[in-house]
Write an enzyme that holds these catalytic residues in place. Structure first.
Site, short mmCIF file in Angstrom:
data_model
loop_
_atom_site.label_atom_id
_atom_site.label_comp_id
_atom_site.label_asym_id
_atom_site.label_seq_id
_atom_site.Cartn_x
_atom_site.Cartn_y
_atom_site.Cartn_z
CG ASP A 193 99.32 72.91 56.35
OD1 ASP A 193 98.94 72.10 55.60
OD2 ASP A 193 100.44 73.10 56.92
CG ASN A 221 103.51 67.37 53.77
OD1 ASN A 221 104.06 66.78 54.91
ND2 ASN A 221 104.24 68.02 53.19
CG ASP A 273 108.67 77.61 59.53
OD1 ASP A 273 109.32 76.65 59.44
OD2 ASP A 273 107.43 77.32 59.86
CD GLU A 277 106.15 72.26 55.50
OE1 GLU A 277 107.10 72.12 56.06
OE2 GLU A 277 105.05 72.81 55.68
CG HIS A 297 104.27 76.19 52.50
ND1 HIS A 297 104.07 76.98 53.45
CD2 HIS A 297 104.98 75.11 53.29
CE1 HIS A 297 104.45 76.57 54.85
NE2 HIS A 297 105.21 75.33 54.54
NE ARG A 298 106.93 78.15 56.53
CZ ARG A 298 105.77 79.13 56.54
NH1 ARG A 298 106.18 80.12 55.66
NH2 ARG A 298 105.11 78.90 57.25
CE LYS A 356 102.37 71.52 54.34
NZ LYS A 356 102.45 72.04 55.86
#
Ligand code: DC
Length: 644
Positions: free
Chosen positions: A49, A92, A316, A344, A389-390, A415
């Site tokens: 990112d 993204n 998040d 995402e 990613h999370r 990311k």
């Protein structure tokens, strides 16, 4: 790599230095680019990112240069991008496309912004509506309301307040706030809905202030930027550690015993996600705050407690709580997280699907998710990550339930956190610590145990030997503590299939000479040398596990090791073994001298002030005096199997 299978994990303890915050990194980059003057940004996150943002800034003519070691220099353009026509690929990265759209719309050029297919499904309509109200020329070139976008020059007028929705993403407000000072006119934004994720807007306001622009905030309803404010570089800035990334390690500490310390965020953090620690505390975890760190451990007794929380302020980090819920004592409800649907991936749907694979019962609504854990986790679940990613990071914690977990497409962590799994391994991968005196046979035993388990192997003694060799070769005195420590800190050593290299030269045999053995024992007594080698040794802790041999593996380097063995033998037997080894290699050897040397080294290793050689209270003793190597390996394997 298409999947990564994490081994069953049982404990988490240690400390992790966090990568730089994504939210802060990308905001700082844009503000530095828009400012007058040059800004040096330290500890910038290096991830997909931030690369997207850096590449876009370069393309529109901003001078960006890497100064090495996460330090970047940005030559501010004073709000006027020199390149007036460009195609920009945004991947993204929501934190890149939203603020850039607003800034470019006010800068009089022709720009086209696009991203990966998922980016073209992530809404941007509210932001575009805001920009259209002031006369900007922003058009959808795909589906209305979504990227890709085309921007053209337009004359912007700020006659009336901009009316903006804030219930889909707070990034639309962030984008407008950061861009509007470019007009030089007074700008007012009025929210037409509830504003979600408010702490992210606080990060924006805080950073704008660092660059000299103040925003008057009336509640969360109305934001005013006075006329005539311009961004100017504050000179040098530092990016805090990523508080969202901290959530995985803090949760690991709460689930896997702890203490786990995250370094890089603490009390004074400007990131809302540090409040994740409060949610963990509500689950019964023990949390300790420092200025620059947070530490988490499991509840004093019993399981983590079930919760019912509004998590709108930490959307998040809330995903991490959904996985922590698998370890709670009842049904956990995560409320007010509708924004998950436009991230995402559709995170509510994705989390529900994947949590069910682990045996949980999950209810999902438009803006909530409720997780009722099963008594035991399903073993060997294969978690899909949806290029999010999370999802990859939070589901890795399920392995702490003592079950293997497969993470599909694990590289999606790039990311925001390319080294995530290495960092996780450093606090969770099982370690077998084998300590003992010289020539006790621990090296051979440790290597064979590692091979039997498929684990990595660390011969820590070789690092002290390499340090001594490097000192001898560069004529640094073995008494020169700072000098030897500096060598240890930057040892150009590598291990390649049984061979040990120092600056590309094979020194496998050289480090075993009597001169270097004695030198190693001397440099190992220097506290600064031990400190310099600590992080390097801990970095060997990787999945699926590590067998490490030395003197202080169980006491200092890996105090939370899953199994600790103290391997010894009488000095006479050890001298005999060394004698045989040397003779076999055609090297000169004298039994009497060897015995005396060993005894002297034992004494030095045992009497030094730091990390003296001793058996830890929680280590199992294996006396190999009467044993063959095979018998010693078998004895250690018995202990290891019992402990694992
Ligand atoms: O295990 P070895 O003989 O290769 O170790 C060489 C020297 O390094 C020895 O004198 C002790 C020291 N050492 C240490 O102090 N701590 C360790 N973890 C490993 C070795």
């Amino acid at each position: 790599m298409n999947s990564l299978t994490l081994p069953p994990l049982r404990t988490a303890a240690g400390s992790v230095r966090l990568p730089g915050s994504k939210s802060i990194s990308n905001r700082m980059l844009l503000l530095a680019a828009l400012a007058e003057g040059t800004t040096e940004i330290r500890d910038l996150l290096d991830s997909d990112d931030t690369r997207v943002m850096l590449a876009a800034l370069r393309k529109v003519g901003v001078g960006v240069s890497a100064l090495g070691g996460s330090v970047w220099r940005i030559e501010g353009c004073g709000g006027i991008f020199s390149v007036k026509d460009a195609d920009l690929f945004m991947g993204n990265a929501g934190t890149a496309i939203r603020p850039l759209t607003a800034a470019l719309a006010l800068s009089g050029g022709h720009y086209r912004l696009s991203g990966v297919p998922r980016m073209h499904e992530r809404p941007i309509g509210d932001l575009v509506d805001g920009l259209l109200q002031i006369g900007a020329d922003v058009r959808y070139t795909g589906n209305p309301g979504f990227p890709p976008l085309a921007i053209h020059p337009a004359s912007v007028k700020l006659a009336a307040p901009i009316r903006l929705r804030g219930d889909v993403s707070s990034q639309f407000l962030t984008a407008l706030l950061m861009a509007l000072p470019l007009t030089g006119e007074e700008a007012v934004i009025e929210m037409t809905t509830e504003l979600i994720s408010k702490p992210y807007v606080e990060i924006t306001l805080n950073l704008m202030e660092h660059f000299g622009v103040e925003v008057r905030r009336d509640g969360w309803q109305r934001f005013t930027i006075a006329a005539g404010q311009r961004y100017s570089s504050p000179g040098v800035l530092h990016v805090e550690g990523d508080a969202s990334a901290a959530s995985y390690f803090l949760a690991a500490g709460a689930i896997g015993g702890g203490p786990v310390r995250v370094e890089g965020v603490g009390h004074s953090s400007i990131q809302g996600d540090v409040r994740f620690a409060d949610a963990l505390q509500a689950m019964g975890a023990r949390i300790e705050w420092g200025e620059q760190h947070i530490e988490a451990r499991a509840p004093m007794s019993g399981k983590l407690k079930a919760f019912d929380l509004d998590l709108n302020h930490i959307p998040d980090a809330a995903m991490t709580l959904a996985v922590a819920a698998l370890f709670a004592d009842g049904r956990c409800v995560l409320r007010n997280v509708a924004s998950w649907r436009v991230k995402e991936t559709d995170r509510i749907a994705a989390m529900a699907t994947e949590l069910r694979k682990l045996g949980a019962t999950v209810e999902e609504g438009t803006d909530f998710i409720a997780v009722s854990p099963a008594p035991t986790l399903v073993s060997a679940a294969a978690i899909d990550t949806y290029d999010d990613h999370r999802i990859a990071m939070c589901f890795s914690l399920a392995a702490l339930g003592g079950v293997p977990v497969t993470i599909n497409d694990p590289q999606c962590v790039n990311k925001t956190f390319p080294d995530y799994f290495d960092a996780l391994a450093e606090i969770t991968a099982p370690v077998i610590a084998i300590d003992g005196p010289s020539a006790s046979g621990k090296g051979t035993v440790a290597e064979r145990v590692a091979a039997a388990l498929g684990y990595h192997y660390l011969d820590s003694g070789s690092l002290y030997r390499l340090t001594a060799l490097a000192a001898v070769r560069t004529a640094v005195s073995l008494d020169d503590e700072p000098g030897v420590a500096a060598l240890a800190a930057s040892l150009p050593a590598s291990f390649e299939g049984g061979r040990i290299l120092l600056a590309e030269h094979d020194v496998t045999d050289d480090i075993r000479s009597e001169e270097i053995s004695v030198g190693a024992s001397k440099v190992a007594a220097l506290p600064a040398v031990r400190a310099a080698l600590l992080a390097r040794q801990r970095a060997y802790r990787r999945f699926p596990g590590l067998v490490a041999d030395g003197r202080d593996m169980g006491s200092v380097v890996f105090p939370s090791a899953a199994a600790k063995v103290f391997l010894t033998a009488s000095a006479e037997v050890r001298a005999e073994r060394r004698h045989k080894q040397l003779i076999a290699k055609g090297m000169p050897a004298n039994m009497h001298a060897l015995l005396q040397d060993l005894q002297e080294r034992d004494a030095r290793d045992a009497q030094r002030s730091v990390a003296p050689l001793r058996q830890c209270d929680d280590a199992d003793l294996v006396d190999t005096t009467p044993m063959s190597i095979d018998a010693a390996v078998a004895a250690v394997m018995t202990i290891v199997k019992r402990q694992l």
